[in-house]
Write an enzyme that holds these catalytic residues in place. Sequence first.
Site, PDB file in Angstrom:
ATOM      1  N   ASN A 229       0.843  -1.201   0.000  1.00 47.97           N
ATOM      2  CA  ASN A 229       0.000   0.000   0.000  1.00 47.97           C
ATOM      3  C   ASN A 229       0.875   1.246   0.000  1.00 47.97           C
ATOM      4  OD1 ASN A 229       0.593   0.762   2.820  1.00 47.97           O
ATOM      5  ND2 ASN A 229      -0.364  -1.222   3.219  1.00 47.97           N
TER       6      ASN A 229
ATOM      7  N   ASP B  54      -4.033  -6.026   4.655  1.00 51.25           N
ATOM      8  CA  ASP B  54      -5.132  -6.798   5.239  1.00 51.25           C
ATOM      9  C   ASP B  54      -5.222  -8.207   4.664  1.00 51.25           C
ATOM     10  OD1 ASP B  54      -6.261  -5.093   7.163  1.00 51.25           O
ATOM     11  OD2 ASP B  54      -7.073  -3.844   5.558  1.00 51.25           O
TER      12      ASP B  54
ATOM     13  N   LYS C  78       8.057 -17.212 -11.054  1.00 51.37           N
ATOM     14  CA  LYS C  78       7.348 -16.045 -11.574  1.00 51.37           C
ATOM     15  C   LYS C  78       6.117 -16.503 -12.363  1.00 51.37           C
ATOM     16  CE  LYS C  78       7.939 -12.099 -14.537  1.00 51.37           C
ATOM     17  NZ  LYS C  78       8.492 -11.778 -15.821  1.00 51.37           N
TER      18      LYS C  78
ATOM     19  N   PHE D 150      -3.626   3.167  15.159  1.00 54.76           N
ATOM     20  CA  PHE D 150      -3.915   4.186  14.156  1.00 54.76           C
ATOM     21  C   PHE D 150      -5.045   3.645  13.285  1.00 54.76           C
ATOM     22  CE2 PHE D 150      -0.937   7.826  13.605  1.00 54.76           C
ATOM     23  CZ  PHE D 150      -0.289   7.689  14.821  1.00 54.76           C
TER      24      PHE D 150
ATOM     25  N   LYS E 172     -13.217   0.598  16.394  1.00 51.31           N
ATOM     26  CA  LYS E 172     -11.905  -0.077  16.425  1.00 51.31           C
ATOM     27  C   LYS E 172     -11.260   0.034  17.806  1.00 51.31           C
ATOM     28  CE  LYS E 172     -10.777   0.166  11.599  1.00 51.31           C
ATOM     29  NZ  LYS E 172     -10.108   0.893  10.526  1.00 51.31           N
TER      30      LYS E 172
ATOM     31  N   LYS F 135     -10.487  -3.521  19.323  1.00 47.96           N
ATOM     32  CA  LYS F 135      -9.076  -3.911  19.453  1.00 47.96           C
ATOM     33  C   LYS F 135      -8.549  -3.667  20.870  1.00 47.96           C
ATOM     34  CE  LYS F 135      -8.189  -3.358  14.539  1.00 47.96           C
ATOM     35  NZ  LYS F 135      -7.148  -3.621  13.545  1.00 47.96           N
TER      36      LYS F 135
HETATM   37  N1  CTP Z   1      -3.561  -3.525  12.159  1.00 50.44           N
HETATM   38  C1  CTP Z   1      -2.854  -4.634  12.558  1.00 50.44           C
HETATM   39  N2  CTP Z   1      -2.903  -5.795  11.828  1.00 50.44           N
HETATM   40  C2  CTP Z   1      -3.630  -5.878  10.701  1.00 50.44           C
HETATM   41  C3  CTP Z   1      -4.382  -4.734  10.283  1.00 50.44           C
HETATM   42  C4  CTP Z   1      -4.309  -3.587  11.031  1.00 50.44           C
HETATM   43  O1  CTP Z   1      -2.187  -4.577  13.587  1.00 50.44           O
HETATM   44  N3  CTP Z   1      -3.646  -7.006  10.014  1.00 50.44           N
HETATM   45  C5  CTP Z   1      -3.489  -2.288  12.977  1.00 50.44           C
HETATM   46  C6  CTP Z   1      -2.946  -1.077  12.268  1.00 50.44           C
HETATM   47  O2  CTP Z   1      -1.541  -0.948  12.459  1.00 50.44           O
HETATM   48  C7  CTP Z   1      -3.671   0.079  12.930  1.00 50.44           C
HETATM   49  C8  CTP Z   1      -4.997  -0.539  13.337  1.00 50.44           C
HETATM   50  O3  CTP Z   1      -4.799  -1.952  13.326  1.00 50.44           O
HETATM   51  O4  CTP Z   1      -3.024   0.518  14.107  1.00 50.44           O
HETATM   52  C9  CTP Z   1      -6.153  -0.190  12.454  1.00 50.44           C
HETATM   53  O5  CTP Z   1      -5.824  -0.441  11.120  1.00 50.44           O
HETATM   54  P1  CTP Z   1      -6.919  -0.330   9.955  1.00 50.44           P
HETATM   55  O6  CTP Z   1      -6.310  -0.814   8.671  1.00 50.44           O
HETATM   56  O7  CTP Z   1      -7.530   1.036   9.970  1.00 50.44           O
HETATM   57  O8  CTP Z   1      -8.004  -1.346  10.515  1.00 50.44           O
HETATM   58  P2  CTP Z   1      -8.455  -2.762  10.103  1.00 50.44           P
HETATM   59  O9  CTP Z   1      -8.557  -3.557  11.357  1.00 50.44           O
HETATM   60  O10 CTP Z   1      -7.600  -3.325   9.027  1.00 50.44           O
HETATM   61  O11 CTP Z   1      -9.926  -2.457   9.600  1.00 50.44           O
HETATM   62  P3  CTP Z   1     -10.458  -2.011   8.130  1.00 50.44           P
HETATM   63  O12 CTP Z   1      -9.275  -2.085   7.192  1.00 50.44           O
HETATM   64  O13 CTP Z   1     -11.519  -2.963   7.839  1.00 50.44           O
HETATM   65  O14 CTP Z   1     -10.955  -0.602   8.329  1.00 50.44           O
END
Ligand code: CTP
Length: 407
Positions: free
Chosen positions: A211, A280, A290, A323, A337, A341
Amino acid sequence: MKIALGVSGGIAAYKAAEIVRLLQERGVRVQVIMTQAAQEFIRPLTFAALSGEKVITGMFSPGEEQEPNISSAIEHIAVAQSIDALVVAPATADILAHFAQGIATDFLTTLYLATTAPVVVAPAMNVNMWNQAATQANMEILRKRGVKIVEPGSGYLACGMTGAGRLAENEAIVAAVLEALGASQDLSGETVLITAGPTREKIDPVRYLTNRSSGRMGYALAEAALRRGARVLLVSGPTSLTAPGGAEMTRVESAEEMRRAMLDLLSQATIVIMTAAVSDYRVKVAADQKIKRKGAMALDLEPTPDILKEITSHKTSQIVIGFAAETTNVLESARQKLIAKNLDAIVVNDVSREGVGFDSERNAVTIISRHEGEVVEVPETTKWDVAQRVLDQVVRLREHRKSAVKA
Ligand code: CTP
């Protein structure tokens, strides 16, 4: 935070322009003061444009009035009281001699006597002038008085000679200023574990899922926490940034590697801040070879582990900050969240806004704390400034905890 940057007359005076920019990037306001000699080398207008502030060029600025300008005559006192540090770069042998002997003949030398803020000087001069016993004796006096000296480097000098006397690197000067500013050291004794950057999930030997995260927010937090006296463990995905000096780095690629590094380090930490943009999803089975192009194809994806959730289920007494990057229903999603979390606070940025957040120098965030649902708005500013506000909140959470334990 505000500093006064004194620029004295030397070939290196032009380098001060870059120092203004580097400090501003870190959220520091800069009031430039030029000596008469400095104005022979570089025009005040350059600094006025860069700093966005009027440049002070003399003790008695002519002003528009016919009468002597009383307000400018006492300006050195006002400036002396409003700054958090006085920095002189480049500092000539003459300025250092004035400072050492307490002789006030212009705005800068008067300000030095009038301020109680920490003073940082970065000398630059010809090698023989630097080695002169008089200069060295003045340096000794200043050092004993607690003036922070950013030692000049060795190399080719503008006068054609080679040796000591070159203005130190800008980064070294900025680091010394930040150190002088971070005198509060309110995170000393803490170990802050920070994740930063994106992760890379392998598809085949040459391709991956990732990303737009640059890692800047996490690196700014690491640098700010170091300046405030913390030990910093930085777990970083792939970024093009240089590690802040003093941070203990663990470099990782995938979410799984980040997860393992975090679980390994967790017990050492007292504060955990997850800025990483963890991918994610990952492909279920990465290809060993490859993948050849053969028309339409689909990737079979599975979710990566939620590292933050795992951290909060394993944690002991750590303060944990997450974050969240949101594009819709920003505050409500962040609150969910925070609870889901089990975090102490969440820092949310609206990534749908132009010019802030992902892959940018700037950010605008809202910090939501678990404690009484406190909400702190941080309007658009540098990531360095956002980092400071997040750490302020960490300190507040720590105080709440302490008072809750006592009660
Ligand atoms: N995070 C994590 N592990 C993952 C995804 C996210 O530890 N696999 C952490 C990120 O570092 C951040 C927080 O979770 O501190 C929220 O990340 P975000 O991407 O906004 O949340 P998601 O749980 O992935 O939810 P969504 O993408 O569905 O909004």
